[in-house]
Design an enzyme around this catalytic site. Sequence first.
Site, PDB file in Angstrom:
ATOM      1  N   ASP A 170      66.290  38.354  39.280  1.00  0.00           N
ATOM      2  CA  ASP A 170      65.918  39.760  39.078  1.00  0.00           C
ATOM      3  C   ASP A 170      64.437  40.044  39.244  1.00  0.00           C
ATOM      4  O   ASP A 170      63.914  41.012  38.701  1.00  0.00           O
ATOM      5  CB  ASP A 170      66.359  40.178  37.669  1.00  0.00           C
ATOM      6  N   GLU A 222      73.089  34.250  40.301  1.00  0.00           N
ATOM      7  CA  GLU A 222      72.842  34.877  38.996  1.00  0.00           C
ATOM      8  C   GLU A 222      73.033  36.398  39.097  1.00  0.00           C
ATOM      9  O   GLU A 222      72.199  37.196  38.647  1.00  0.00           O
ATOM     10  CB  GLU A 222      71.468  34.525  38.420  1.00  0.00           C
ATOM     11  N   GLU A 265      63.021  44.467  35.870  1.00  0.00           N
ATOM     12  CA  GLU A 265      64.071  43.510  36.257  1.00  0.00           C
ATOM     13  C   GLU A 265      65.465  44.125  36.310  1.00  0.00           C
ATOM     14  O   GLU A 265      66.269  43.776  37.179  1.00  0.00           O
ATOM     15  CB  GLU A 265      64.067  42.300  35.304  1.00  0.00           C
ATOM     16  N   HIS A 302      55.785  37.143  27.813  1.00  0.00           N
ATOM     17  CA  HIS A 302      55.057  37.537  29.016  1.00  0.00           C
ATOM     18  C   HIS A 302      55.488  38.866  29.625  1.00  0.00           C
ATOM     19  O   HIS A 302      54.841  39.392  30.520  1.00  0.00           O
ATOM     20  CB  HIS A 302      55.222  36.460  30.096  1.00  0.00           C
ATOM     21  N   ARG A 351      56.440  42.418  31.195  1.00  0.00           N
ATOM     22  CA  ARG A 351      55.663  43.640  31.465  1.00  0.00           C
ATOM     23  C   ARG A 351      55.853  44.715  30.402  1.00  0.00           C
ATOM     24  O   ARG A 351      54.913  45.366  29.974  1.00  0.00           O
ATOM     25  CB  ARG A 351      56.078  44.209  32.821  1.00  0.00           C
ATOM     26  N   HIS A 394      51.616  32.088  29.448  1.00  0.00           N
ATOM     27  CA  HIS A 394      51.804  32.499  30.846  1.00  0.00           C
ATOM     28  C   HIS A 394      50.442  32.701  31.500  1.00  0.00           C
ATOM     29  O   HIS A 394      49.481  33.079  30.825  1.00  0.00           O
ATOM     30  CB  HIS A 394      52.610  33.803  30.836  1.00  0.00           C
TER      31      HIS A 394
HETATM   32  C1  UD1 Z   1      57.318  37.774  37.110  1.00  0.00           C
HETATM   33  C2  UD1 Z   1      58.609  38.589  37.237  1.00  0.00           C
HETATM   34  C3  UD1 Z   1      59.423  38.488  35.963  1.00  0.00           C
HETATM   35  C4  UD1 Z   1      59.644  37.043  35.544  1.00  0.00           C
HETATM   36  C5  UD1 Z   1      58.308  36.321  35.482  1.00  0.00           C
HETATM   37  C6  UD1 Z   1      58.533  34.867  35.194  1.00  0.00           C
HETATM   38  C7  UD1 Z   1      58.533  40.677  38.530  1.00  0.00           C
HETATM   39  C8  UD1 Z   1      58.183  42.104  38.540  1.00  0.00           C
HETATM   40  N1  UD1 Z   1      58.254  40.005  37.408  1.00  0.00           N
HETATM   41  O1  UD1 Z   1      56.544  38.420  36.105  1.00  0.00           O
HETATM   42  O2  UD1 Z   1      60.684  39.093  36.178  1.00  0.00           O
HETATM   43  O3  UD1 Z   1      60.242  37.021  34.285  1.00  0.00           O
HETATM   44  O4  UD1 Z   1      57.640  36.452  36.746  1.00  0.00           O
HETATM   45  O5  UD1 Z   1      57.386  34.258  34.697  1.00  0.00           O
HETATM   46  O6  UD1 Z   1      59.010  40.154  39.514  1.00  0.00           O
HETATM   47  N2  UD1 Z   1      49.680  34.362  37.623  1.00  0.00           N
HETATM   48  C9  UD1 Z   1      48.881  33.303  37.971  1.00  0.00           C
HETATM   49  N3  UD1 Z   1      49.476  32.124  38.355  1.00  0.00           N
HETATM   50  C10 UD1 Z   1      50.816  31.964  38.400  1.00  0.00           C
HETATM   51  C11 UD1 Z   1      51.632  33.045  38.026  1.00  0.00           C
HETATM   52  C12 UD1 Z   1      51.049  34.238  37.646  1.00  0.00           C
HETATM   53  O7  UD1 Z   1      47.657  33.397  37.941  1.00  0.00           O
HETATM   54  O8  UD1 Z   1      51.286  30.875  38.750  1.00  0.00           O
HETATM   55  C13 UD1 Z   1      49.054  35.635  37.199  1.00  0.00           C
HETATM   56  C14 UD1 Z   1      48.463  36.407  38.393  1.00  0.00           C
HETATM   57  O9  UD1 Z   1      47.267  37.015  37.964  1.00  0.00           O
HETATM   58  C15 UD1 Z   1      49.510  37.476  38.647  1.00  0.00           C
HETATM   59  C16 UD1 Z   1      50.013  37.744  37.249  1.00  0.00           C
HETATM   60  O10 UD1 Z   1      50.039  36.470  36.604  1.00  0.00           O
HETATM   61  O11 UD1 Z   1      48.986  38.635  39.258  1.00  0.00           O
HETATM   62  C17 UD1 Z   1      51.354  38.411  37.142  1.00  0.00           C
HETATM   63  O12 UD1 Z   1      52.354  37.752  37.915  1.00  0.00           O
HETATM   64  P1  UD1 Z   1      53.679  38.585  38.372  1.00  0.00           P
HETATM   65  O13 UD1 Z   1      54.566  37.683  39.142  1.00  0.00           O
HETATM   66  O14 UD1 Z   1      53.246  39.862  39.033  1.00  0.00           O
HETATM   67  O15 UD1 Z   1      54.325  39.029  37.005  1.00  0.00           O
HETATM   68  P2  UD1 Z   1      54.996  38.155  35.862  1.00  0.00           P
HETATM   69  O16 UD1 Z   1      54.697  38.833  34.571  1.00  0.00           O
HETATM   70  O17 UD1 Z   1      54.668  36.736  36.048  1.00  0.00           O
HETATM   71  N1  UDP Z   2      59.168  27.113  31.292  1.00  0.00           N
HETATM   72  C1  UDP Z   2      58.411  26.020  31.732  1.00  0.00           C
HETATM   73  N2  UDP Z   2      57.154  25.833  31.197  1.00  0.00           N
HETATM   74  C2  UDP Z   2      56.628  26.661  30.280  1.00  0.00           C
HETATM   75  C3  UDP Z   2      57.389  27.781  29.848  1.00  0.00           C
HETATM   76  C4  UDP Z   2      58.653  27.983  30.385  1.00  0.00           C
HETATM   77  O1  UDP Z   2      58.870  25.247  32.577  1.00  0.00           O
HETATM   78  O2  UDP Z   2      55.501  26.420  29.826  1.00  0.00           O
HETATM   79  C5  UDP Z   2      60.497  27.330  31.886  1.00  0.00           C
HETATM   80  C6  UDP Z   2      61.626  27.591  30.908  1.00  0.00           C
HETATM   81  O3  UDP Z   2      62.253  26.388  30.516  1.00  0.00           O
HETATM   82  C7  UDP Z   2      62.578  28.476  31.711  1.00  0.00           C
HETATM   83  C8  UDP Z   2      61.638  29.224  32.628  1.00  0.00           C
HETATM   84  O4  UDP Z   2      60.409  28.517  32.644  1.00  0.00           O
HETATM   85  O5  UDP Z   2      63.446  27.717  32.532  1.00  0.00           O
HETATM   86  C9  UDP Z   2      61.447  30.621  32.126  1.00  0.00           C
HETATM   87  O6  UDP Z   2      60.445  31.228  32.839  1.00  0.00           O
HETATM   88  P1  UDP Z   2      59.779  32.586  32.396  1.00  0.00           P
HETATM   89  O7  UDP Z   2      59.832  32.737  30.939  1.00  0.00           O
HETATM   90  O8  UDP Z   2      58.443  32.614  33.070  1.00  0.00           O
HETATM   91  O9  UDP Z   2      60.679  33.660  33.148  1.00  0.00           O
HETATM   92  P2  UDP Z   2      62.012  34.441  32.773  1.00  0.00           P
HETATM   93  O10 UDP Z   2      63.072  33.465  32.467  1.00  0.00           O
HETATM   94  O11 UDP Z   2      61.671  35.337  31.640  1.00  0.00           O
HETATM   95  O12 UDP Z   2      62.294  35.253  33.998  1.00  0.00           O
END
Ligand code: UD1
Ligand code: UDP
Length: 371
Positions: free
Chosen positions: A96, A118, A132, A208, A210, A241
């Site tokens: 999602d 999924e 999502e 984490h 939004r 995160h």
């Molecule tokens: C995204 C997904 C969310 C999912 C989450 C898992 C969308 C809209 N959101 O949200 O559904 O639950 O991933 O974690 O698709 N960043 C880093 N390094 C990384 C990852 C993120 O620096 O490896 C920082 C960057 O500044 C980036 C920000 O996190 O701009 C946000 O990342 P983004 O993928 O836009 O949103 P998430 O909250 O991670």
């Molecule tokens: N996870 C991980 N390391 C961490 C935190 C989470 O590997 O420090 C794994 C966790 O076991 C799960 C996935 O990341 O499988 C969840 O990711 P996240 O919470 O970022 O996204 P969401 O599931 O909310 O989309």
Amino acid sequence: MKRVLLVFGTRPEAIKMAPLVKALKKRKEFTVGVAVTAQHREMLDQVLDLFEIVPDYDLNIMKAGQTLFDITSHVLLGLKDVLEDFNPDFLLVHGDTTTTMAASLAGFYQGVVVGHVEAGLRTGDKRSPWPEEMNRRITDVLADYYFAPTEVNRENLLKESVPPERIFVTGNTVIDALLWAVKQECNLDGLGLDAVDWSKKIILLTCHRRENWGAPMDAIFSAVKEIKVNHDDVEVVFPVHKNPLVREIAAKHFRGVSGIHCIEPLDYHPFSLLMNKAYFVMTDSGGIQEEAPSLGKPVLVLRDTTERPEAVSAGTVKVAGTDRAKIMGLAEELLTNRAAYDTMAQTRNPYGDGKAAEEICRILVENSNIN
Ligand code: UD1
Ligand code: UDP
């Protein structure tokens, strides 16, 4: 041979697609390609390294402060060239995220058969979780094949008039990944956890989303701090995160608080081990709501809704929301009422037997003439 392209971009998608990449690559019937959008960079690469997946295409789109507009447009445009080059018969997307939604749209525009892994999770509230819930609904409108983890998910799709012959209940590939991870040798040394007193009750926290940025996250973190301060026998571990916005709020509440350990995101391996060592979990994550019940860990969900009602029905998960008093009340109960704790802490697994990836492969082989 049919050409299958898997597209994903964030940590959770990678964890849940990794077993499928492995399973598909073992089959002779398919030529398999992997395209990552790198909506996440470091957190994606952690998973790619662990599962030894080398992408064939990497759009490398992540930038600090990226908006939903940035992600959607970069994925859509970036995948145009990838789809033209790889020319897949099937495009598989997961879950999602905005990568999922934009990749499905790209597949649809390119005339490729789209399979949604999924599929069918719903809260029924289009703004929760945001964005999502709409990402998965849009994906399910665009998809041709639906790999639904549970019967509940299948029912959701049927209610939206998805043809039943296109829905396959497979279990969730997260269980495949988890069962593999917990078997691997690993320890927690050098991961920022040296100061943790493991003899205490460990609360594992992740947060984490939004829709929690701002006041809800303030309320959650303030509750967590209060819980820790009230309980000498508790320590909190919070792999934070990478999002700078989340880090800022975490620092505001937790900097200098003894017994609350804010650490870097862990590799999936050590994270699974940490879940196993936790007394209970507080999270707004989707995936962790699926993993923790398999490990017999109570979960308090830090959101107002969940698209994963199965574990709530099974009794392992409670939706705590983002109200400070309610979160504190539920945590207090788990910490002080042994009977209530034991009721939640039984190992249950409504998400499959760890063979979902094999099942999806089998379905793709048997339906390789689908369109
Ligand atoms: C995204 C997904 C969310 C999912 C989450 C898992 C969308 C809209 N959101 O949200 O559904 O639950 O991933 O974690 O698709 N960043 C880093 N390094 C990384 C990852 C993120 O620096 O490896 C920082 C960057 O500044 C980036 C920000 O996190 O701009 C946000 O990342 P983004 O993928 O836009 O949103 P998430 O909250 O991670
Ligand atoms: N996870 C991980 N390391 C961490 C935190 C989470 O590997 O420090 C794994 C966790 O076991 C799960 C996935 O990341 O499988 C969840 O990711 P996240 O919470 O970022 O996204 P969401 O599931 O909310 O989309």
